[in-house]
Design a protein around this motif. Structure first.
Motif, PDB file in Angstrom:
ATOM      1  N   ILE A  12       0.837  -1.196   0.000  1.00 47.27           N
ATOM      2  CA  ILE A  12       0.000   0.000   0.000  1.00 47.27           C
ATOM      3  C   ILE A  12       0.875   1.250   0.000  1.00 47.27           C
ATOM      4  O   ILE A  12       2.105   1.174   0.123  1.00 47.27           O
ATOM      5  N   LYS A  13       0.225   2.397  -0.105  1.00 47.77           N
ATOM      6  CA  LYS A  13       0.906   3.687   0.012  1.00 47.77           C
ATOM      7  C   LYS A  13       0.651   4.286   1.392  1.00 47.77           C
ATOM      8  O   LYS A  13      -0.352   3.991   2.037  1.00 47.77           O
TER       9      LYS A  13
ATOM     10  N   GLU B  78       0.328   5.117   8.662  1.00 45.38           N
ATOM     11  CA  GLU B  78       0.879   6.452   8.471  1.00 45.38           C
ATOM     12  C   GLU B  78       2.396   6.459   8.362  1.00 45.38           C
ATOM     13  O   GLU B  78       2.997   7.502   8.098  1.00 45.38           O
ATOM     14  N   LYS B  79       3.032   5.301   8.567  1.00 47.35           N
ATOM     15  CA  LYS B  79       4.488   5.222   8.491  1.00 47.35           C
ATOM     16  C   LYS B  79       4.908   4.230   7.419  1.00 47.35           C
ATOM     17  O   LYS B  79       4.299   3.168   7.268  1.00 47.35           O
TER      18      LYS B  79
ATOM     19  N   ALA C 299       3.728   7.888  -0.758  1.00 52.17           N
ATOM     20  CA  ALA C 299       2.647   8.065  -1.726  1.00 52.17           C
ATOM     21  C   ALA C 299       3.170   8.548  -3.076  1.00 52.17           C
ATOM     22  O   ALA C 299       2.561   8.300  -4.117  1.00 52.17           O
ATOM     23  N   ARG C 300       4.316   9.228  -3.090  1.00 51.66           N
ATOM     24  CA  ARG C 300       4.795   9.815  -4.352  1.00 51.66           C
ATOM     25  C   ARG C 300       5.397   8.760  -5.281  1.00 51.66           C
ATOM     26  O   ARG C 300       5.684   9.027  -6.434  1.00 51.66           O
TER      27      ARG C 300
END
Length: 339
Positions: free
Chosen positions: A259-260, A311-312, A337-338
């Protein structure tokens, strides 16, 4: 150093039913009968089978007494397990040769059973079949693969386990006497069997059973047409405590989840309505640091969803817990996410 190996050898199929069919029947009497004959020898199987089944009224109780006696009186033999495992590896590319060899092992397995009451999974499955047949039941051995938290399977892994299917009241059920019997502890490299009867593999819920048992018997029918060995070995790790409720992990279907950062992962389970939702937790291990969190929980009848936002970045081992018992493990890899 103590390392526990629970030798759950695996696989099944057909259209199987489950233990809940017998919710109205108590197994206390059957288990008591099995206890009365604790320590009995195997030299006269017809007499032992008769003694275990004659005092009981229903077919399921009769088989229960047989199963409980075997799982409580036969020792899991680690040396035999290694010998059989090595042979299976050598014959992994020749299924018929493996099956022929497996059948030829029966006299040797049975001889050690008679003299020492020790065996590996093949012997457990053989004894269940023989005693069930003596009691008038249709019972067969299933050969295949078993997954455990300490046993990693690959595409080229050899079959490593055997268990049984039994017909009661014109319906087939699955069971695994080997995994019900206990565990082998390796203490400083020396194996020691610890008898510890576990009830979860007696007429286990078929969909859950398929999570850590995979059959090589061609004549058996899969639960889903899309099932494959690849899907089996890529699934989440399932712990034995899941079989007590039972609790069935439904999704993600694969153990490894990518996942991101900031994404939410939903761990969906099939869980009985009588289980308190607040008893579910997630134990997350990241780089050796672990924390227990209470996820967001959604329930729709017997379907429960555990939601958690990551979140990490990094690699996270995610263990699903209920009342501090491990149910399943996933590995979540979180990227920025990038990317």
């Amino acid at each position: 150093m103590r390392i526990a190996f629970v030798f759950w050898l695996v696989s099944f199929h057909f259209s199987f039913a489950q233990r809940s069919d017998f919710n109205g029947i108590s197994f206390k009497k059957a288990d008591s009968v099995a206890e009365v004959y604790k320590g009995e020898g195997l030299r006269n199987l017809p007499v032992l089978t008769y003694n275990l089944t004659a005092p009981l009224d229903t077919d399921v109780e009769k088989f229960r007494a047989i199963y409980t006696w075997i799982s409580s009186n036969i020792e899991n033999d680690y040396s035999s397990y290694l010998k059989i495992s090595n042979k299976r590896k050598r014959l992994v590319n020749d299924r018929q040769a493996f099956l022929d060899w497996n059948n030829s092992m029966t006299p040797q397995v049975f001889d050690r059973l008679l003299t020492e009451r020790k065996t590996a999974c093949t012997g457990y499955a053989y004894l269940v079949k023989e005693m069930a047949n003596l009691a008038g039941f249709k019972c067969e051995i299933i050969d295949g693969y078993g997954r455990t938290p300490t046993l990693i399977l690959k595409e080229d892994s050899a079959p490593n386990h055997s268990w049984n299917r039994i017909e009661i009241n014109n319906t087939w059920y699955v069971c695994d006497a080997t995994w019900s019997a206990g565990q082998t502890i390796l203490e400083d490299g020396n194996p020691k069997f610890e008898s510890d009867y576990f009830d979860g593999y007696f007429f286990a819920e078929p969909e859950l059973f398929a999570k850590n048992h995979f059959s090589i018997n061609k004549e058996e029918i899969r639960l889903k047409d899309t099932e494959s060995f690849t899907g089996f070995i890529e699934g989440p790790v399932i712990y034995k405590e899941a079989f007590l409720a039972p609790i069935i992990p439904l999704s993600p279907e694969k153990m490894k989840v990518y996942i991101k950062k900031g994404d939410v992962v939903t761990f969906k389970l099939d869980a009985p309505n009588n289980i308190n939702d607040n008893n579910f937790q997630l134990l997350i291990n990241t780089g050796g640091r672990q924390k227990t969190i209470q996820p967001n929980i959604l329930r729709n009848l017997n379907k429960i969803s555990l939601l958690y936002r990551f979140e990490k970045t990094g690699l996270h081992d995610v263990h699903i817990l209920i009342d501090d018992d491990l149910i399943a493990t996933y590995v979540v890899k979180v990227k920025n996410a990038r990317y």
